[in-house]
Scaffold this active site. Structure first.
Site, PDB file in Angstrom:
ATOM      1  N   HIS A 325       0.801  -1.122   0.061  1.00  0.00           N
ATOM      2  CA  HIS A 325       0.104  -0.006  -0.145  1.00  0.00           C
ATOM      3  C   HIS A 325       1.126   1.350   0.018  1.00  0.00           C
ATOM      4  CE1 HIS A 325      -3.392  -2.614   1.926  1.00  0.00           C
ATOM      5  NE2 HIS A 325      -3.613  -2.375   0.820  1.00  0.00           N
ATOM      6  N   TRP A 546       4.408  -0.877   5.093  1.00  0.00           N
ATOM      7  CA  TRP A 546       4.574  -2.091   5.681  1.00  0.00           C
ATOM      8  C   TRP A 546       3.753  -3.490   5.429  1.00  0.00           C
ATOM      9  CZ3 TRP A 546       3.898   2.187   8.957  1.00  0.00           C
ATOM     10  CH2 TRP A 546       5.177   3.059   8.952  1.00  0.00           C
ATOM     11  N   HIS A 547       2.927  -3.303   4.249  1.00  0.00           N
ATOM     12  CA  HIS A 547       1.996  -4.253   4.147  1.00  0.00           C
ATOM     13  C   HIS A 547       2.127  -5.114   2.699  1.00  0.00           C
ATOM     14  CE1 HIS A 547      -1.199  -1.476   5.912  1.00  0.00           C
ATOM     15  NE2 HIS A 547      -0.574  -1.967   6.806  1.00  0.00           N
ATOM     16  N   SER A 548       3.383  -5.762   2.678  1.00  0.00           N
ATOM     17  CA  SER A 548       4.053  -6.363   1.572  1.00  0.00           C
ATOM     18  C   SER A 548       3.359  -7.604   1.408  1.00  0.00           C
ATOM     19  CB  SER A 548       5.478  -6.683   1.677  1.00  0.00           C
ATOM     20  OG  SER A 548       6.244  -5.397   1.859  1.00  0.00           O
TER      21      SER A 548
END
Length: 616
Positions: A325, A546-548
Site C-alpha cells: 500500500h 509495511w503491507h508487502s
C-alpha cells in the site's frame, strides 16, 4: 514446547519461518494432535515477555536504526520516484510483523476474499469461508460486536487505552466537512464484512487486550503458553533457512539452515539439515518465502541461472506480483495543550508519565495506546473520480465501479509524529496518513545470492509507475489538509515536511498560520504549478505501509501462480506456503488480520491433509 539449542534430526512438520501465520499454524496443530512433532525455525529473536513487543506504545523502537527485530529491504532506484530507492522494514522475530506492528485492527472488504475465490480460482477462500476463521481468532472486547466477530478466540480486540482530543477533532471536522457522505455514527463497525462501509468516518479498534494492556500477538497467546502441555512443539530462533531439501521424486524432505550472524556474531557455523517427514511449510513472508523457493531451485530460469542455482521447477511466478500500500505521512504542528504522543515517540525521558499526568490518565492507559485514533475509508463520488484524471477513470471503470465495497483510500490520524523527525523541532505534532487501498503497482523480489540469506535482494516495489496511483494520493493530501487546518489544535505546518508551493500563492498560505480557520472557510485552490509541486513532493516521499504481499501468489500456474488453493507449491510434493506471500490480490486493510486468517485456513487445510481432527 521447547526452545532447544540442539533440535531433533526429524519432525513431522518443519515450518520455515516464524511469523504470524506460521505461529498460528504451529499453535493450532500442536494443540489438535499432541503426537504431531512440529519444528518452527525463525531468523529473528524470541519475543517472550519483552516490553518492546508486549507494551503497545513501544512500537517505534522496531523502526529505529539498528533494530534487531526487523530486516530492511532496499529497492532498486526508481525513475518514477526521481531515482530514489525505497526501504521496506519487515518483521524478523518470533511472531513476525504481528509482534512489532501498529496493532491496527482492520479487515478487508468481503469482495477482496471473494476475488481470491472467483477471480483467481481458489475454492474455499471466499468471504463466507473465511469469516468463521476471522471469528475464531478473536475475542472482540467492544460492546455491540455483531455476528461476524468472535467472543472466545486467543487474540483480543479493544478500543485501546483512550481516545485523544486530536482524534476527536479529526472525527468532528471530517463529518462536518463532507456531511452528505458521513452520516453513519462514529462507532460504525467498518470491519463486519456484511455492510458496505466506504466513507466510514470512525474510531479504530486495536489488537490490544483491554484487561492486560498488552499487544495481542500470536506467540504470547498461542505459542509460549504451550511450554508445559505440548512438548511436541519446538521452536528455534536466530537461524536462517537456506533452502528446502528434496528426494529424487521432487518430494520435500526437510530444510537446510544456519545461524543468523546478526544474532550469533560468533559466526554462522556449518549448514545443518532437519527432516520433515510429512510436510515442509514455508512461511517466511513476502520477502523470505520466494527467496527460500528460489534457493531451492524453484523459480524462473533467468533468476536462478544468474546466481548459479540449478533449476528444479520452472515456476516464473516466484517473487513476482509484489504488492504494498503506497502511503504518505504528513505532519502538522499541534497546540501545546493537545493530547499528542510525539514526545513519547521521540523517546523523551519520562514522557509517558508526563503524558499520563497531563491527560488525566493512568500510565497503563497511555502505555496501551498506539496513537492512531480515527480514520476514513474513502470511495470517491463521480465528480471526484473525474478529478483524479483519465488514467484513474480507466482503472475505476475496470476495477472499482462494480465493486461497491472497495474503497480507494484509507485516511487517518496519528496523535504523534510518524516519519523521519530529522530537522523537525521538538514540539507537539499530529500526523495525517493516507494510502492507496488497491494500488496498480506490481513489483518483484528475487535473490541475488545462491546461499547467503542475508544478501540484498533484487527488489522493485513498482510505486507510482501509473498516474492512477499518484492522483489519489495528491487528492488525499489536499482533502486532509482541509481537515487539518480546521482542527482546533492546528498550529501550522512544518515547512520542510510539505510541498514547496509558490510562496505568494494560496496553497502556501497555511504554512505560516498560527491557528485554525473556520469550518466554513473556502477550500484552497491549487494552481497548475501547485499541482506539479504536490506531485513532485509525493514522488519524493511516497513509501511503504509495511503491507508487502503477493510474491508466491495463490492462483493458477499458467497465470503466474506459485501455489494452488490447498497451498501446495506447483511442481513438487510435500511443500506448502502459507503467509502474506500467497494473496493473489490486495486487501483494503492493514494486513495483520489477513495474515491471521491465512494461518487459520492453512491449519485447517494441513489438518485435513493429515487426517487430524479438532482444527475447524
Amino acid at each position: 514446547m521447547s526452545t532447544p539449542t540442539a533440535i531433533n534430526e526429524e519432525y513431522d512438520i518443519v515450518i520455515a519461518g516464524g511469523g504470524t501465520a506460521a505461529c498460528v499454524v504451529a499453535g493450532r496443530l500442536a494443540v489438535a494432535d499432541a503426537n504431531l512433532r512440529i519444528l518452527l525455525l525463525e531468523a529473528g529473536p524470541t519475543t517472550y515477555d519483552n516490553p518492546a513487543h508486549t507494551l503497545p506504545l513501544n512500537i517505534m523502537c522496531h523502526l529505529a536504526p539498528g533494530s534487531r527485530t526487523t530486516r530492511a529491504h532496499i529497492s532498486q532506484p526508481s525513475a518514477a520516484l526521481g531515482g530514489r530507492t525505497t526501504i521496506v522494514p519487515c518483521g524478523q522475530c518470533l511472531g513476525g510483523g504481528g509482534s512489532i506492528n501498529f496493532m491496527m485492527y482492520t479487515r478487508p472488504s468481503a469482495s477482496d476474499f471473494d476475488d481470491w475465490e472467483t477471480v483467481y480460482q481458489n475454492p474455499g477462500w471466499g468471504s463466507k469461508d473465511l469469516i468463521p476463521l476471522l471469528k475464531k481468532i478473536e475475542t472482540y472486547q467492544v460492546p455491540g460486536g455483531g455476528p461476524t466477530h468472535g467472543t472466545d478466540g486467543p487474540l483480543a480486540v479493544s478500543p485501546g487505552g483512550y481516545f485523544t482530543d486530536l482524534g476527536k477533532q479529526f472525527l468532528q471536522v471530517a463529518r462536518i466537512l463532507d456531511p452528505d457522505r458521513a452520516q453513519k455514527p462514529d462507532d460504525t463497525d467498518s470491519n463486519d464484512l456484511e455492510t458496505i462501509n466506504v466513507y466510514t468516518v470512525g474510531v479504530f479498534r486495536r489488537w490490544i487486550n483491554a484487561k492486560t494492556g498488552t499487544r495481542s500477538d500470536v506467540p504470547h497467546n498461542m505459542i509460549y503458553q504451550l511450554k508445559d502441555t505440548r512438548p511436541n512443539l519446538h521452536f528455534l530462533t536466530g537461524v536462517h533457512v537456506k533452502h528446502v531439501t528434496f528426494d529424487d521424486e521432487n518430494r520435500a524432505t526437510g530444510v537446510a539452515y544456519a545461524l543468523n550472524p546478526l544474532l550469533h556474531p560468533e559466526g554462522p557455523g556449518d549448514t545443518r539439515t532437519v527432516r520433515g517427514t510429512k510436510l515442509v511449510l514455508v512461511s517466511a513472508g513476502a520477502f523470505g518465502s520466494p527467496g527460500i523457493l528460489e534457493r531451492s531451485g524453484i523459480g524462473t530460469k533467468d533468476v536462478l541461472d544468474s546466481v548459479g542455482v540449478r533449476q528444479r521447477v520452472d515456476l516464473p511466478g516466484v517473487g513476482e506480483n509484489y504488492q504494498d500500500h503506497s502511503v504518505l505521512f504528513i505532519q502538522y504542528f499541534a497546540a501545546d495543550e493537545a493530547q499528542s504522543l510525539a514526545a513519547i515517540f521521540r523517546n523523551e525521558e519520562g514522557a509517558i508519565d508526563t503524558a499520563a499526568a497531563e491527560f488525566g490518565m493512568t500510565r497503563k492507559d497511555v502505555s496501551m495506546h498506539n496513537a492512531v485514533d480515527a480514520g476514513i475509508k474513502w470511495r470517491p463520488k463521480p465528480s471526484e473520480v473525474a478529478e483524479l484524471g483519465p488514467e484513474f477513470q480507466e482503472y475505476w471503470d475496470s476495477y472499482f465501479a462494480n465493486a461497491p465495497d472497495k474503497p480507494v483510500l484509507w485516511m487517518g490520524i496519528s496523535s504523534s509524529f510518524v516519519g523521519d523527525p530529522t530537522g523537525a523541532p521538538p514540539r507537539k505534532y499530529y500526523t495525517l496518513g493516507f494510502y492507496n487501498q488497491y494500488p496498480l503497482a506490481r513489483g518483484h523480489v528475487h535473490i541475488m545470492h545462491a546461499d547467503d540469506v542475508s544478501a540484498p535482494t533484487d527488489f522493485v516495489p513498482g510505486f507510482f509507475e501509473s498516474q492512477a496511483e499518484v492522483r489519489p494520493l495528491t487528492w488525499g493530501y489536499k482533502f486532509l489538509r482541509e481537515i487539518a487546518r480546521r482542527m482546533p489544535h492546528f498550529r501550522g505546518e512544518p515547512p520542510m515536511l510539505h510541498p514547496k508551493f509558490a510562496p505568494s500563492g494560496p496553497a502556501s498560505i497555511i504554512a505560516h498560520a498560527e491557528g485554525p480557520v473556520p469550518f466554513d472557510a473556502p477550500r484552497i485552490v491549487y494552481s497548475e504549478d501547485d499541482e506539479r509541486a504536490l506531485e513532485e513532493f509525493a514522488r519524493a516521499q511516497v513509501g511503504t505501509c509495511w503491507h508487502s504481499l503477493g510474491t508466491c501468489a495463490m492462483k493458477p500456474c499458467e497465470q503466474g501462480g506459485v501455489v494452488d488453493a490447498r497451498l501446495n507449491v506447483y511442481g513438487v510434493h510435500g511443500l506448502k506456503v502459507a503467509d502474506l506471500s500467497v494473496p493473489p490480490g490486495n486487501v483494503s486493510a492493514n494486513t495483520y488480520g489477513t495474515a491471521l486468517v491465512i494461518g487459520e485456513k492453512a491449519a485447517v487445510i494441513i489438518a485435513e491433509d493429515l487426517g487430524i481432527k479438532g482444527v475447524v
